[in-house]
Every structure is written in structure tokens, then in C-alpha cells.
Design a protein around this motif. Structure first.
Motif, short mmCIF file in Angstrom:
data_model
loop_
_atom_site.label_atom_id
_atom_site.label_comp_id
_atom_site.label_asym_id
_atom_site.label_seq_id
_atom_site.Cartn_x
_atom_site.Cartn_y
_atom_site.Cartn_z
N THR A 1 -8.83 1.23 3.45
CA THR A 1 -8.09 1.01 2.22
C THR A 1 -9.01 1.02 1.01
O THR A 1 -10.18 0.68 1.10
CB THR A 1 -7.32 -0.33 2.24
OG1 THR A 1 -8.26 -1.39 2.41
CG2 THR A 1 -6.29 -0.36 3.35
N HIS B 1 -4.63 0.22 -3.71
CA HIS B 1 -3.31 0.24 -3.07
C HIS B 1 -3.13 1.43 -2.13
O HIS B 1 -2.02 1.70 -1.68
CB HIS B 1 -2.20 0.23 -4.12
CG HIS B 1 -2.13 -1.05 -4.88
ND1 HIS B 1 -1.66 -2.21 -4.33
CD2 HIS B 1 -2.51 -1.36 -6.14
CE1 HIS B 1 -1.74 -3.19 -5.21
NE2 HIS B 1 -2.27 -2.70 -6.33
N LEU B 2 -4.22 2.14 -1.85
CA LEU B 2 -4.16 3.28 -0.95
C LEU B 2 -4.60 2.88 0.45
O LEU B 2 -5.68 2.32 0.63
CB LEU B 2 -5.04 4.43 -1.44
CG LEU B 2 -5.16 5.64 -0.49
CD1 LEU B 2 -3.80 6.28 -0.23
CD2 LEU B 2 -6.15 6.65 -1.06
N ARG B 3 -3.78 3.16 1.42
CA ARG B 3 -4.09 2.93 2.83
C ARG B 3 -4.21 4.31 3.46
O ARG B 3 -3.22 5.05 3.54
CB ARG B 3 -2.95 2.14 3.46
CG ARG B 3 -3.09 1.88 4.93
CD ARG B 3 -1.94 0.95 5.37
NE ARG B 3 -1.74 1.03 6.79
CZ ARG B 3 -0.61 1.47 7.37
NH1 ARG B 3 0.41 1.84 6.63
NH2 ARG B 3 -0.53 1.50 8.67
N LEU B 4 -5.40 4.67 3.87
CA LEU B 4 -5.66 5.97 4.45
C LEU B 4 -5.72 5.82 5.96
O LEU B 4 -6.55 5.08 6.50
CB LEU B 4 -6.97 6.54 3.90
CG LEU B 4 -7.34 7.95 4.32
CD1 LEU B 4 -6.26 8.95 3.97
CD2 LEU B 4 -8.65 8.33 3.62
N PHE C 1 0.82 -1.21 0.00
CA PHE C 1 0.00 0.00 0.00
C PHE C 1 0.85 1.26 0.00
O PHE C 1 1.91 1.30 0.59
CB PHE C 1 -0.89 0.06 1.26
CG PHE C 1 -1.92 -1.00 1.34
CD1 PHE C 1 -1.75 -2.07 2.19
CD2 PHE C 1 -3.08 -0.93 0.57
CE1 PHE C 1 -2.71 -3.06 2.28
CE2 PHE C 1 -4.04 -1.90 0.66
CZ PHE C 1 -3.86 -2.99 1.50
N ALA C 2 0.33 2.31 -0.62
CA ALA C 2 0.82 3.66 -0.41
C ALA C 2 -0.03 4.22 0.71
O ALA C 2 -1.25 4.14 0.67
CB ALA C 2 0.65 4.50 -1.68
N SER C 3 0.61 4.75 1.75
CA SER C 3 -0.12 5.21 2.93
C SER C 3 -0.14 6.73 2.99
O SER C 3 0.88 7.38 2.78
CB SER C 3 0.54 4.68 4.20
OG SER C 3 0.49 3.28 4.24
N VAL C 4 -1.30 7.27 3.32
CA VAL C 4 -1.47 8.71 3.54
C VAL C 4 -2.21 8.87 4.85
O VAL C 4 -3.17 8.14 5.12
CB VAL C 4 -2.28 9.37 2.38
CG1 VAL C 4 -2.57 10.82 2.69
CG2 VAL C 4 -1.54 9.22 1.06
#
Length: 125
Positions: A43, A46-49, A6-9
Motif C-alpha cells: 500500500t 489510499h492505493l492497495r496494490l 483503499f482503492a485496489s489495483v
């Protein structure tokens, strides 16, 4: 540095449950684990918020004098925060906060050349 699928924000929010409800009910995110008053993780693809409420260490880690609108930053998970700090200081970089510890782990902020914040985070063991 460790990698993830994941890309995390991280978003700092006033009400974690209201944010979870918004992202899961309106935008198709899935809740990972359990939402707690201080923090939740949702999520999509591939986005993990990371949704950090006022009591979370992630919200407290951003000093007001370095925070832009929303206090958003890229969140990078590291295996050994102290080693990363030492390595980056050795490269001549300086940090925008001190190390902050909380229920989920430890983190510190640095900025890229344009002033965008990057959070280095080591999860609690």
C-alpha cells in the motif's frame, strides 16, 4: 457493494518477491501482511496494490483472449459474489470469465462499455 479505505489495483507479476522488493524499496510502498509465493499486498496512501504471481487465482482469472497488456483491472471487493453476479446479470450485463476460486477467495471479470476489465472479488472466509 462493500467499501474500503483503499482503492485496489491488481498487477499480475512473474515474481512476487521481486515485485514486493521493487515497490517497497524504490517507491515507498509498505507490505501488508506477509508476501507468499503466489500473492502479496502493498500500500501507499489510499492505493492497495495486489501483486499476483502466476500461481494466484487472480492471475489465472484473466482469460488470454480478454487480456490487454499486463492484464490489469480494477479490483472491487464484494461481500457476496453470487448475489452480485445475479444482480448484474439481471441488469443485462455479461461476464468475461467464469468464477475462479483460489487460496484468497473467488472472483469473476466483467468489462465496462469501453472494454476495461473489472474484477469482482469475494475474500475467502
Amino acid at each position: 457493494m462493500a467499501t474500503s479505505e483503499f482503492a485496489s489495483v491488481r498487477y499480475v507479476v512473474d515474481d512476487v518477491q521481486a515485485a514486493v522488493d521493487f515497490y517497497t524499496e524504490h517507491l515507498g510502498f509498505s507490505l501488508r501482511g506477509n508476501a507468499v509465493p503466489a500473492f502479496a499486498e502493498v500500500t501507499a496512501g489510499h492505493l492497495r496494490l495486489l501483486l499476483s504471481g502466476p500461481a494466484s487465482s487472480g492471475a489465472r482469472a484473466t482469460p488470454e483472449d480478454v487480456a490487454g497488456a499486463g492484464r490489469n483491472r480494477i479490483h472491487l471487493t464484494v461481500d457476496d459474489l453470487d448475489a452480485e453476479i445475479e444482480r448484474l446479470r439481471g441488469d443485462g450485463l455479461s461476464f468475461r470469465s467464469e468464477v475462479v476460486s483460489g487460496p484468497g477467495g473467488r472472483q469473476i471479470l466483467l468489462a465496462d462499455p469501453a472494454g476495461n476489465l473489472i474484477e469482482l472479488f469475494q475474500p475467502a472466509s
